[in-house]
Design an enzyme around this catalytic site. Structure first.
Site, PDB file in Angstrom:
ATOM      1  N   MET A   1       0.817  -1.165   0.000  1.00 38.85           N
ATOM      2  CA  MET A   1       0.000   0.000   0.000  1.00 38.85           C
ATOM      3  C   MET A   1       0.853   1.216   0.000  1.00 38.85           C
ATOM      4  O   MET A   1       1.989   1.144   0.375  1.00 38.85           O
ATOM      5  CB  MET A   1      -0.936  -0.082   1.172  1.00 38.85           C
ATOM      6  CG  MET A   1      -0.628   0.517   2.486  1.00 38.85           C
ATOM      7  SD  MET A   1      -0.510   2.117   2.893  1.00 38.85           S
ATOM      8  CE  MET A   1       0.874   2.137   3.858  1.00 38.85           C
ATOM      9  N   GLN A 354      -1.259  -9.150   2.378  1.00 37.06           N
ATOM     10  CA  GLN A 354      -0.386  -8.233   3.106  1.00 37.06           C
ATOM     11  C   GLN A 354      -1.146  -6.994   3.572  1.00 37.06           C
ATOM     12  O   GLN A 354      -0.945  -6.512   4.684  1.00 37.06           O
ATOM     13  CB  GLN A 354       0.792  -7.819   2.216  1.00 37.06           C
ATOM     14  CG  GLN A 354       1.708  -6.754   2.816  1.00 37.06           C
ATOM     15  CD  GLN A 354       2.533  -7.281   3.977  1.00 37.06           C
ATOM     16  OE1 GLN A 354       2.668  -8.479   4.148  1.00 37.06           O
ATOM     17  NE2 GLN A 354       3.058  -6.372   4.784  1.00 37.06           N
ATOM     18  N   GLU A 355      -2.004  -6.468   2.709  1.00 39.01           N
ATOM     19  CA  GLU A 355      -2.691  -5.215   3.013  1.00 39.01           C
ATOM     20  C   GLU A 355      -3.777  -5.366   4.071  1.00 39.01           C
ATOM     21  O   GLU A 355      -3.918  -4.517   4.940  1.00 39.01           O
ATOM     22  CB  GLU A 355      -3.306  -4.638   1.729  1.00 39.01           C
ATOM     23  CG  GLU A 355      -2.305  -4.182   0.683  1.00 39.01           C
ATOM     24  CD  GLU A 355      -1.434  -3.029   1.162  1.00 39.01           C
ATOM     25  OE1 GLU A 355      -1.866  -2.275   2.038  1.00 39.01           O
ATOM     26  OE2 GLU A 355      -0.314  -2.890   0.658  1.00 39.01           O
ATOM     27  N   SER A 356      -4.587  -6.420   3.994  1.00 36.59           N
ATOM     28  CA  SER A 356      -5.745  -6.512   4.901  1.00 36.59           C
ATOM     29  C   SER A 356      -6.049  -7.918   5.383  1.00 36.59           C
ATOM     30  O   SER A 356      -6.950  -8.091   6.191  1.00 36.59           O
ATOM     31  CB  SER A 356      -6.990  -5.982   4.182  1.00 36.59           C
ATOM     32  OG  SER A 356      -7.374  -6.874   3.143  1.00 36.59           O
ATOM     33  N   TYR A 442       8.792  -4.729   2.790  1.00 36.24           N
ATOM     34  CA  TYR A 442       7.477  -4.933   2.177  1.00 36.24           C
ATOM     35  C   TYR A 442       7.602  -5.775   0.906  1.00 36.24           C
ATOM     36  O   TYR A 442       6.831  -6.716   0.677  1.00 36.24           O
ATOM     37  CB  TYR A 442       6.851  -3.574   1.854  1.00 36.24           C
ATOM     38  CG  TYR A 442       5.477  -3.635   1.240  1.00 36.24           C
ATOM     39  CD1 TYR A 442       4.337  -3.703   2.034  1.00 36.24           C
ATOM     40  CD2 TYR A 442       5.294  -3.630  -0.145  1.00 36.24           C
ATOM     41  CE1 TYR A 442       3.066  -3.755   1.476  1.00 36.24           C
ATOM     42  CE2 TYR A 442       4.036  -3.683  -0.711  1.00 36.24           C
ATOM     43  CZ  TYR A 442       2.923  -3.744   0.102  1.00 36.24           C
ATOM     44  OH  TYR A 442       1.673  -3.806  -0.449  1.00 36.24           O
TER      45      TYR A 442
END
Length: 454
Positions: A1, A354-356, A442
């Site tokens: 993100m 990874q994001e949510s 990341y």
């Protein structure tokens, strides 16, 4: 993100997930790591760097545009954006965890049709190994002993709505612009009533007098003693919601919120005293219900503008009040969307995880929304990329926005690692300053996740 980041690398080893953006590449999101590590109360919030503060100020100036109106959430997903469904077999063997509605949905069938085809009721118990028909006549013997009949559909005389999987009476009432109390009265239901897919619900009186509510629909004595149609006060009980309380007392939700100095993101607790508008003021002022924001205003010591955080809380409240796909269903949606758009499903799944963690209700302090954690300005950019308006609250559109950004980064970056870094740090920032330490971590995480989804 990605989100706006200071252009200069400070002396400390790493920063939170922040990235400088340009008009060509708006900020995308606050990652799942951010969601898993809320700021602690012991650390005072630090001021944002000047460049980040300027970017957030510009976003705050357009805060009204950052809140997606509830009316914009589509009631039905366009057929072109639904995952492909397998053809229904003539007969299906029940597996552990199956439900009739899930089986019907898997093959694009109506739950009511499957129930009728097998002479089942909505509350009939099915078991692993049992065979049910998905095609053919409805004269077959019952596949399992039928349980007591479900409530009969309401009598004719007004418009009706057929219940679908995931529906609630509150959502049905809101969709048809009628009060929940009227839906209860027209259908002889109460707060404790259970509805099922295929059931017909009356959503208008049809000009005839509304059916009198059954004794079960009447409010309990304890409730009647603390409230009245004319107003007064009400003591919150376990399981209450502001919309249900407003409907029960025949007042608008906005008026109830205003009378108690609350907003859509406020949390109420059992024992709170609420003022019901329309009555004379109580003898002694009642304390307003304590409220806790759904989304915090700071992360890793960085505080965000109030307008941005308020928009995030409003979007979070809307997602909390809406039915959303499960994490497993979101995983399928992301994979199907990636396949349609020519992106490796394993890569798109790695970003979503990874994001949510495939959570469509996730919203960050930067107002990053949904499974792919896309902020509204990046949603506008993604809309331009795909040639249609995307609604980030819609799970299919949210997946489309994230995958569109990934596809564009892959097409315009010098290599895959740079493209992955651009989703997090921002493509311009990566090209000008290189990858920061946290950006490198990341990229490594995305590549590791991708291996798990292959």
């Amino acid at each position: 993100m990605t989100m706006s980041r200071s252009p200069k690398q400070p002396p400390r080893p790493s920063l939170p997930m922040i990235a400088a953006t340009t008009a060509a590449l708006p900020a995308v999101v606050l990652s799942s790591l951010a969601l898993a590590q809320p700021a602690t109360a012991q650390q005072p919030a630090k001021q944002l760097p000047a460049t980040l503060r300027a970017a957030m100020k510009a976003q705050a100036a357009q805060a009204s545009a950052s809140v997606i109106p509830a009316s914009a959430v589509s009631a039905a997903i366009p057929a072109a954006f639904k995952p492909a469904q397998p053809a229904a077999p003539a007969e299906y063997t029940i597996a552990r965890g199956d439900t009739i509605s899930a089986i019907a949905g898997r093959f694009g069938l109506s739950t009511g049709e499957v129930l009728r085809l097998n002479n089942l009721q909505a509350n009939t118990i099915i078991y692993p190994g049992q065979k049910i028909k998905l095609k053919g006549g409805s004269s077959a013997a019952p596949a399992a002993p039928a349980a007591p009949a479900a409530p009969a559909p309401p009598s004719s005389g007004g418009a009706t709505y057929t219940v679908k999987a995931g529906d609630t009476l509150g959502a049905i009432a809101a969709r048809h612009n009628v009060s929940l109390g009227d839906v209860f009265a027209w259908n002889n239901l109460s707060m404790r009533s259970i509805i099922y897919p295929g059931q017909k619900i009356k959503v208008s009186s049809g000009g005839a007098a509304a059916a009198a509510p059954s004794p079960a629909a009447a409010p309990p004595a304890a409730l009647a003693s603390t409230s009245s149609p004319a107003g007064g006060t009400y003591t919150v009980k376990a399981g209450d919601t502001m919309s249900a309380i407003a409907s029960r007392h025949g007042v608008k939700l906005s008026e109830l919120l205003s009378a108690n100095k609350l907003n859509a993101g406020s949390i109420i607790y059992p024992g709170n005293k609420l003022t019901i508008p329309g009555a004379s003021a109580p003898a002694a002022p009642q304390p307003a219900a304590s409220s806790t924001p759904l989304v915090p205003s700071s992360f890793l010591g960085f505080s965000y503008p109030a307008a941005v955080v308020n928009s995030a809380n409003e979007n979070k409240a809307r997602l909390n009040a809406s039915p959303v796909p499960s994490r497993a269903e979101m995983q399928n949606i992301v994979a199907d969307t990636a396949r349609r758009m020519g992106v490796e499903p394993s890569l798109a799944l790695a970003f979503a995880y990874q994001e949510s963690g495939f959570n469509q209700r996730a919203v960050s302090p930067a107002n990053a929304i949904g499974t792919m954690q896309v902020i509204p300005s990046s949603g506008e950019w993604a809309s331009d990329l795909v040639g249609r308006k995307l609604n980030l609250l819609d799970p299919y559109d949210n997946a489309t926005a994230g995958v569109a950004i990934i596809r564009q980064l892959l097409a315009t970056s010098k290599d895959r690692d740079t493209a992955i870094a651009g989703y997090y740090q921002g493509q311009y920032s990566v090209s000008k300053y290189g990858m920061y330490d946290d950006t490198k971590a990341y990229v490594a995480a995305i590549k590791a996740h991708q291996k798990n989804f292959r």
